[in-house]
Design an enzyme around this catalytic site. Structure first.
Site, mmCIF file in Angstrom:
data_model
loop_
_atom_site.group_PDB
_atom_site.id
_atom_site.type_symbol
_atom_site.label_atom_id
_atom_site.label_comp_id
_atom_site.label_asym_id
_atom_site.label_seq_id
_atom_site.Cartn_x
_atom_site.Cartn_y
_atom_site.Cartn_z
ATOM 1 C CG PHE A 169 -1.747 -2.265 -10.194
ATOM 2 C CD1 PHE A 169 -1.977 -3.232 -11.169
ATOM 3 C CD2 PHE A 169 -1.079 -1.100 -10.554
ATOM 4 C CE1 PHE A 169 -1.560 -3.037 -12.481
ATOM 5 C CE2 PHE A 169 -0.648 -0.905 -11.873
ATOM 6 C CZ PHE A 169 -0.891 -1.882 -12.838
ATOM 7 C CB SER A 175 -0.317 1.746 -19.184
ATOM 8 O OG SER A 175 -0.943 2.916 -18.708
ATOM 9 C CD GLU A 189 -9.658 -5.574 -2.157
ATOM 10 O OE1 GLU A 189 -9.788 -5.447 -0.926
ATOM 11 O OE2 GLU A 189 -8.859 -6.380 -2.672
#
Length: 436
Positions: free
Chosen positions: A245, A258, A280
């Site tokens: 991410f 967000s 993860e």
């Protein structure tokens, strides 16, 4: 300065990244928007653990991307170079292993590609989420004076869109080869994923910008992305795990992380095949982002709050009330009477599990969120509630750390559990302080 030091460069400083826009798109930016000349956080996957490049003076490594299509351009510049040897780092051959096969080294050709791709590139996959920002709110910093370029009656907005893709999405495999380098440069311990694993899914965030010179023309610009991996979940569904991410530095500290997380979560809720969303090995910053957004989602769910804490949990105008750091009229903290709802404490387990399943939140994360909400709403003068809360949290911590705790004697175990509990509560208060 030793001779070795004179010929050694910090790879993180020498490598400069840019998201290059066509001239007409640059003309649509506000003065404080800068998308060129930023640096990586990590280069050890490319140049080694010490993140040094040896053999050059005044070294500059420019890696540029077309801001939407991510077409790549590499240019290495230096004032002096040592003769080739095993000690001298060969920069382009080293870096090219991590670039797309069609990267460019001719700047004129690259700028022509940027100009072409600006109006021809469109995101891959299915749009799953969008949001809009006022253009004047995009620049960062306090008390920034932004010149008014448009007329007084005009309102400039910038759209952002998230697209879901898989390896089967036409053209996406090639596109991913251009963006995957960012994982190595910005995620500690990040690694490239295998194209042989067909089940990977992706959520990619783009800025969609209207040109000032041609208001009917929109161009797309890469902001960040997340890789998602589905695992089998009995009997016929999957758990979707956020694996990687990232949001690129020019877009950070602006709420885009967000927004991307929210897009993924809402996608999960809308897909019957997905049982829950997991993460993860999250970094601390991402864990905070996840906590804040999950808490805001629960606080906005009036049915959940009403069932959990009773009618008083929802104010007459739809706002939420709580007891951690919140004051009512007269200066007294507003809190919820213990036992007014299913949250207790202690919370009713069957009710929690029903909501956890419906909201598709992983078990440990959901119970942490519940503990934060109870702390937020609990009356600090209610000793019975305080004790019930302490036992509820400690029971979860005991189960989670069972193997480690069982290696200690009883007194040490109790002491360690109490220390952990106090640390957890302190962290909950920190997180709750950022949720309004």
């Amino acid at each position: 300065m030793t001779s070795a030091t004179a010929w050694t460069a910090d790879a993180n400083e020498a490598l400069s990244l840019s998201l290059v826009r066509a001239p007409e798109d640059k003309a649509s930016l506000w003065s404080r928007e800068v998308y060129e000349g930023f640096h990586p956080t990590y280069t050890y996957p490319i140049f080694g653990e010490e993140e040094k490049i040896y053999g050059y003076k005044d070294l500059s490594v420019q890696l540029k991307f077309a801001s939407g299509s991510l077409a790549q351009f590499l240019h290495v510049r230096y004032s002096e170079r040592l003769p080739s040897s095993s000690a001298v780092d060969e920069i382009e051959p080293t870096l090219s292993k991590f670039l797309a096969p069609d990267y460019l080294t001719d700047e004129k050709e690259f700028l022509e590609r940027v100009e072409h791709d600006a109006t021809h590139f469109k995101p891959y996959g299915e749009k799953i989420y969008s949001y809009t920002r006022a253009g004047t709110t995009l620049p960062k910093g306090k008390n920034v004076s932004i010149p008014q370029v448009l007329g007084p009656d005009d309102e400039e907005t910038v759209d952002f869109e998230v697209y879901h893709s898989t390896w089967k999405t036409p053209g996406f495999r090639e596109y991913h080869r251009r963006m995957q380098l960012f994982v190595l440069l910005y995620i500690e311990g990040g690694s490239l994923i295998s194209e042989d694993e067909e089940t990977w899914e992706f959520a990619v965030l783009y800025e969609k910008r209207r040109r000032r010179s041609s208001p009917d023309v929109f161009t797309y610009h890469f902001v960040g992305y997340s890789t998602l991996y589905p695992f089998y979940c009995f009997p016929e569904r999957v758990r979707l795990r956020i694996s990687q991410f990232l949001v690129l530095p020019p877009y950070q500290q602006d709420g885009h992380g967000s927004a991307l997380y929210t897009a993924i979560y809402e996608h999960v809720l809308a897909q019957p095949r997905i049982a829950e969303l997991t993460v993860e090995d999250p970094a601390e910053a991402f864990e905070d982002l996840r906590d804040r957004n999950d808490l805001k989602m629960l606080l906005a769910n009036e049915k959940f709050m009403r069932e959990g804490f009773g009618p008083e949990a929802i104010s007459s105008n739809g706002g939420k009330v709580g007891g951690v750091g919140r004051k009512a009229r007269g200066g007294k903290a507003r809190s919820i009477r213990a036992g007014a709802g299913k949250m207790g404490p202690p919370a009713e387990r069957s009710w929690l599990e029903k909501w956890r399943t419906d909201l598709k939140i992983a078990g440990r994360q959901f119970h942490r969120l519940v503990e934060m909400l109870i702390l937020r709403n609990m009356d600090i003068t209610d000793e019975r509630a305080q004790r019930a809360y302490r036992l509820q949290v400690k029971e979860r911590l005991y189960r989670f750390n069972y193997e480690i705790l069982m290696q200690l004697d009883k007194q040490e175990r109790q002491q360690k559990l109490e220390e952990t509990f106090q640390g957890v509560v302190a962290d909950y208060r920190r997180i709750l302080g950022h949720v309004h």
